[in-house]
Design an enzyme around this catalytic site. Structure first.
Site, PDB file in Angstrom:
ATOM      1  N   PRO A   1      -2.778   0.515  18.904  1.00 13.79           N
ATOM      2  CA  PRO A   1      -2.568   0.045  17.524  1.00 13.79           C
ATOM      3  C   PRO A   1      -2.818   1.086  16.427  1.00 13.79           C
ATOM      4  CG  PRO A   1      -4.573  -0.899  18.445  1.00 13.79           C
ATOM      5  CD  PRO A   1      -3.906  -0.161  19.559  1.00 13.79           C
TER       6      PRO A   1
ATOM      7  N   TYR B   1      -8.883   5.092   7.967  1.00  8.41           N
ATOM      8  CA  TYR B   1      -8.907   5.484   9.384  1.00  8.41           C
ATOM      9  C   TYR B   1      -9.990   6.557   9.504  1.00  8.41           C
ATOM     10  CZ  TYR B   1      -4.350   3.207  10.128  1.00  8.41           C
ATOM     11  OH  TYR B   1      -3.333   2.294  10.233  1.00  8.41           O
TER      12      TYR B   1
ATOM     13  N   TYR C   1       4.334   6.931   9.619  1.00 14.87           N
ATOM     14  CA  TYR C   1       3.517   5.746   9.323  1.00 14.87           C
ATOM     15  C   TYR C   1       4.351   4.655   8.648  1.00 14.87           C
ATOM     16  CZ  TYR C   1      -0.616   2.974   8.216  1.00 14.87           C
ATOM     17  OH  TYR C   1      -1.530   1.953   8.150  1.00 14.87           O
TER      18      TYR C   1
ATOM     19  N   LYS D   1       2.186   0.172  14.895  1.00 16.16           N
ATOM     20  CA  LYS D   1       3.611   0.158  15.223  1.00 16.16           C
ATOM     21  C   LYS D   1       4.072  -1.014  16.101  1.00 16.16           C
ATOM     22  CE  LYS D   1       5.010   3.643  12.952  1.00 16.16           C
ATOM     23  NZ  LYS D   1       4.697   2.942  11.696  1.00 16.16           N
TER      24      LYS D   1
ATOM     25  N   HIS E   1       0.840  -1.199   0.000  1.00 16.13           N
ATOM     26  CA  HIS E   1       0.000   0.000   0.000  1.00 16.13           C
ATOM     27  C   HIS E   1       0.873   1.247   0.000  1.00 16.13           C
ATOM     28  CE1 HIS E   1      -4.056  -1.770   1.624  1.00 16.13           C
ATOM     29  NE2 HIS E   1      -3.629  -2.359   0.525  1.00 16.13           N
TER      30      HIS E   1
END
Ligand code: RFL
Ligand code: PHB
Length: 388
Positions: A291, A199, A383, A295, A72
């Site tokens: 979460p 998200y 990220y 990570k 991704h």
């Protein structure tokens, strides 16, 4: 029996460490409290940083991941039903992440470890550590009712948050933040909602649409810490997910048979230091992140990267400086990931105990991040994972 390195725990941290040492000719034994089936079935993380992927490549356990994992180059962030694409690949100059379940990582690592003659003692009960301050630590455990004793040069406690390693370590300082909510997660046979993860921040709480493949989804909704799994029928879950995604994206949700459902509490936790004498902590044994930033598993991987380099320097070149500074080196990266996970959690979740002013500030912060190239770049850099 004496072995160079005893590793406690066959989660991703312990398994990867054992492999990283093995490819340099350093042997280790892994002691695992649970059965192989239990370890392989434990549903957890799903997003791998390229650094983690690189470690899997280095130990030669990347064939299935390369075939089945999904690359991704971005994520979506939805704010009260309006979705923005974050083009992470462009913002970071080409970095991406890999969607590949932790269960698959664990299965691949266990199979490869056993295929190369590695020793994993499953169902090793009552593991205890002695003489970690001396030259020859001793580890005892019970297998099939018999007490077994081994000595070693070094002990790596990769035994998770509830493990024995951290509890054995004198003088550890524990820093913690517990959040007043958890994530209710489901696995279902269904098509993903979008091509990348969503998200979602909504007045009713956070939601995340993730995936494991083109036919299996992993979705989460924020729930109060007091909620029980029985409170959430499948129908209630799908309805709540749709509400939090907003009208347009709700249309894209594909319902399917739910085959796993669980609630995970959210906490931030760091133990300092991560070493004492000949005992070293790695992964969840030393730190926990909520979460939201994906990570946890990736930090376990970076810890064992540093620890394996330090052990290799000791065994190959008789250099102990990297072992001496392991905790400082690992913690420098850990704290940055703790900060990112805390920030993402704070910004995207609804806090019942916050006053309206703070709620508006969090929303303004997310609006700012989404409208600023600098903001999106800082989010993206973290990220995909900070460099080792
Ligand atoms: P693990 O995977 O917990 O493995 C530790 C292993 O040690 C064993 N063990 C012992 N063995 C012998 N003797 C003892 N006394 C022992 N005590 C424990 C355990 O049985 C286990 O096999 O730690 P590791 O290797 O550090 O890996 C860390 C990751 O597993 C963890 O950070 C992530 O999975 C965190 N996490 C998530 N991270 C994400 O990035 N995304 C997620 O969606 C996500 N979901 C989760 C999670 C962690 C969860 N936990 C810990 C409850 C969901 C849950 C439910
Ligand atoms: C998951 O797929 O389980 C997942 C993905 C991203 C996260 C957390 C969990 O931030």
């Amino acid at each position: 029996m004496h072995v160079p390195v005893i590793i406690i725990g066959s989660g991703p941290a312990g398994l990867l460490l054992s492999h990283l040492l093995h490819v340099q000719g350093i042997s280790s034994v892994i002691l695992e409290r649970k059965s192989r089936d239990y370890v392989e079935g434990r549903i957890r993380a799903g997003v791998l940083e390229m650094g983690t992927v690189g470690l899997m490549e280095r130990v030669g356990v990347d064939a299935r991941m390369k075939k089945e994992g999904i690359i991704h180059g971005g994520i979506y962030i939805s704010l009260n039903g309006k979705r923005t694409h974050v083009n992470i690949e462009e913002l970071t100059g080409g970095s991406t992440v890999m969607v590949y379940g932790q269960t698959e990582v664990t299965k691949d690592l266990i199979a490869a470890r056993l295929a190369h003659g590695g020793e994993i003692v499953f169902e090793a009960e009552d593991v205890s550590l002695q003489d970690i301050d001396g030259d020859k630590p001793c580890v005892r455990y019970v297998k099939d009712g018999n007490m077994v004793e081994m000595t070693c040069d070094y002990v790596a406690a990769c035994d998770g948050f509830h493990g024995v390693g951290r509890k054995t370590m004198p003088g550890v300082k524990e820093l913690e933040k517990v959040y007043p909510f958890g994530w209710l997660g489901i696995l279902a046979h269904a098509k993903p909602v979008a091509d990348e993860l969503i998200y979602a921040k909504h007045d009713r709480g956070f939601a995340l649409c993730s995936m494991r493949s083109e036919t299996v989804v992993r979705h989460y909704v924020q729930v109060p810490s007091s909620d029980k799994i029985e409170d959430w029928s499948d129908d209630r879950f799908w309805d709540e997910l749709r509400t939090r995604l907003g009208e347009e994206d709700a249309e894209l949700v594909n319902e399917g048979e739910v085959f796993e459902k669980s609630i995970a509490p959210l906490r931030s936790f760091v133990a300092e230091p991560m070493q004492h004498g000949r005992l070293f902590l790695a992964g969840d044994a030393a730190h926990i992140v909520p979460p939201t930033g994906a990570k946890g598993l990736n930090l376990a991987a970076s810890d064992v990267h540093y620890l394996s380099e330090a052990l290799i320097a000791k065994y190959k070149n008789n250099r102990s400086d990297l072992l001496d500074t392991y905790s400082d080196t690992a913690l420098a990266r850990v704290w940055k990931a703790e900060r990112f996970s805390w920030w993402m959690t704070s910004m995207l979740h609804t806090f019942d105990d916050h006053n309206q002013f703070e709620g508006r500030i969090r929303e303004a912060e997310l609006q700012y991040i989404l409208s600023s190239k600098a903001g999106l770049t800082t989010l993206s850099e973290n990220y995909v994972g900070l460099p080792y």
